[in-house]
Design an enzyme around this catalytic site. Sequence first.
Site, mmCIF file in Angstrom:
data_model
loop_
_atom_site.group_PDB
_atom_site.id
_atom_site.type_symbol
_atom_site.label_atom_id
_atom_site.label_comp_id
_atom_site.label_asym_id
_atom_site.label_seq_id
_atom_site.Cartn_x
_atom_site.Cartn_y
_atom_site.Cartn_z
ATOM 1 N N PHE A 1 45.791 51.653 40.675
ATOM 2 C CA PHE A 1 47.026 50.921 40.957
ATOM 3 C C PHE A 1 46.828 49.483 40.511
ATOM 4 O O PHE A 1 45.928 48.789 40.992
ATOM 5 C CB PHE A 1 47.405 50.965 42.444
ATOM 6 C CG PHE A 1 48.784 50.396 42.678
ATOM 7 C CD1 PHE A 1 49.903 51.205 42.572
ATOM 8 C CD2 PHE A 1 48.966 49.046 42.938
ATOM 9 C CE1 PHE A 1 51.185 50.677 42.733
ATOM 10 C CE2 PHE A 1 50.235 48.510 43.104
ATOM 11 C CZ PHE A 1 51.359 49.334 43.011
ATOM 12 N N ASP B 1 40.185 44.191 38.379
ATOM 13 C CA ASP B 1 41.356 43.909 39.231
ATOM 14 C C ASP B 1 40.896 43.860 40.692
ATOM 15 O O ASP B 1 40.681 44.890 41.327
ATOM 16 C CB ASP B 1 42.401 45.002 39.022
ATOM 17 C CG ASP B 1 43.628 44.802 39.903
ATOM 18 O OD1 ASP B 1 43.585 43.952 40.813
ATOM 19 O OD2 ASP B 1 44.627 45.512 39.687
ATOM 20 N N LYS C 1 47.119 38.872 46.476
ATOM 21 C CA LYS C 1 47.162 39.253 47.888
ATOM 22 C C LYS C 1 46.614 38.195 48.857
ATOM 23 O O LYS C 1 47.337 37.310 49.255
ATOM 24 C CB LYS C 1 46.449 40.596 48.076
ATOM 25 C CG LYS C 1 47.323 41.794 47.677
ATOM 26 C CD LYS C 1 46.778 43.075 48.252
ATOM 27 C CE LYS C 1 47.495 44.311 47.737
ATOM 28 N NZ LYS C 1 48.816 44.522 48.334
HETATM 29 C C1 PLP Z 1 44.519 46.590 42.926
HETATM 30 C C2 PLP Z 1 45.923 46.084 42.859
HETATM 31 N N1 PLP Z 1 46.364 45.481 41.748
HETATM 32 C C3 PLP Z 1 47.618 44.996 41.655
HETATM 33 C C4 PLP Z 1 48.500 45.115 42.699
HETATM 34 C C5 PLP Z 1 49.899 44.575 42.564
HETATM 35 O O1 PLP Z 1 50.071 43.468 43.365
HETATM 36 P P1 PLP Z 1 51.542 42.902 43.688
HETATM 37 O O2 PLP Z 1 52.184 43.866 44.618
HETATM 38 O O3 PLP Z 1 51.283 41.556 44.285
HETATM 39 O O4 PLP Z 1 52.253 42.804 42.388
HETATM 40 C C6 PLP Z 1 48.086 45.725 43.881
HETATM 41 C C7 PLP Z 1 49.011 45.872 45.031
HETATM 42 O O5 PLP Z 1 48.813 46.600 45.959
HETATM 43 C C8 PLP Z 1 46.770 46.234 43.970
HETATM 44 O O6 PLP Z 1 46.330 46.836 45.077
#
Ligand code: PLP
Length: 439
Positions: free
Chosen positions: A150, A259, A288
């Site tokens: 994700f 990420d 986050k």
């Molecule tokens: C690993 C990871 N990358 C990217 C995102 C996307 O973040 P956002 O919801 O702030 O766009 C998330 C969101 O849960 C995530 O867990």
Amino acid sequence: MSAYPKIVVTPPGPKARELVKKDESLISPSYVRFYPLVVESGKGCIVKDVDGNEYIDFNSGVACLNVGHNHPKVVAAIKSQCDRFLHYSNTDFYYREVVSLAEELSQITPGTFEKKVFFSNSGTEAVEAAVKLAKWHTRKQLFLGFIGAFHGRTIGSLSFTASKPTQRRYFFPLMPGVTHVPYPYCYRCPFKLTYPDCHYWCVDFIDEFVLQKYVPAEDVAAIVFEPIQGEGGYVVPPPEYFQRLKKLADKYNLLLVDDEVQAGMGRTGKWFAIEHWNVEPDILCIAKALASGLPLGATVAKAKLMDWVGGSHASTFGGNPVSCVAGNAVIEVVNEEKLLENATRQGGYIVKRFEEAKEKSEIIGDVRGKGLMIGVEMVEDKESKKPASEKASEIMRRSWRRGAVVVTCGASTLCITRELVDSALDIIIDCVKEVEKEA
Ligand SMILES: Cc1ncc(COP(=O)(O)O)c(C=O)c1O
């Protein structure tokens, strides 16, 4: 005995039900709502709903509130910045708040090399920036990503997201050029092998069956990965995985894009989860918990990679000064209150308690995690390992009604105390037993 949770009316209470009804008529139905928790306020590890119920917060605002709700230091920094100025587009002008946070981030991210930071507003934007930077710097168009990943929901990051068909259905074509490979999910090995007898076939597979067969390595810019898959089920790769992946990346001159949107900022007991594998990524994405709930994303790269020119990437609100001072305060609090150590300590205890519960349960299949990024995988039975998603959801809803808010993967605030951990775990483990008995 802990004074929390305090349930004064069975949730959802009347005020919560009323708000949810209104929400349903006005708000996009595309959001994912776990259960009707309607928040009134929060303090530390406790979240209060509009009907006066006070819950132990194992959600942490979906992994954003690592230093707890409304930490006084963070709130003071925000208030003081609000009195000075709220915005002045870092894209077009200068202010010291972004520079100061960039300085801190280059200190706490892995690698002693020089770094540069691109600021945005969210996780998906941090990933978009990483992907664009990798394309810019390498002039290459292809990427490797992982099944179960994700990375966000905007079209670029969605091209890497691969944990549920709903996330992608009807949105094609996405960004072309992304090939997904199996993630090292040892409890359910995609190759049906067993660690360590597998000898990390999942890495050799990428080399022998992907890069040597159909994805020309010389056209691949980067491998984009989560150090621990979050949305994919809190999947923790085995000990040497990322060292081996790095070797593969070096062999073909591919960048590593890490990420850390969910796993970073101390959640796993280290500033960034990839440190557990002792690997230094080329580009690292943060969001986050970075600004304790205020919108902020950061893409931190080796300085020599950030060679793009003015106008090639920018963002009006990215690096908002209020968010940036919150980010600096978060880093200060984590250091001052030794929250990395606390995450390791409390996380170890939580895993131990779930491991003990697993011994006596047929439906707790696997317990895994690092620090306070902990997943408990529910199964119909240990033999078939058939996923028990309905049971997991029922345990989650019951735990909430009894005062422990948790989503199907658990993550509390880093400042959680042993007393609150015990109270919450008593509830959650009790709910597991109930659901198992009723099956
Ligand atoms: C690993 C990871 N990358 C990217 C995102 C996307 O973040 P956002 O919801 O702030 O766009 C998330 C969101 O849960 C995530 O867990």
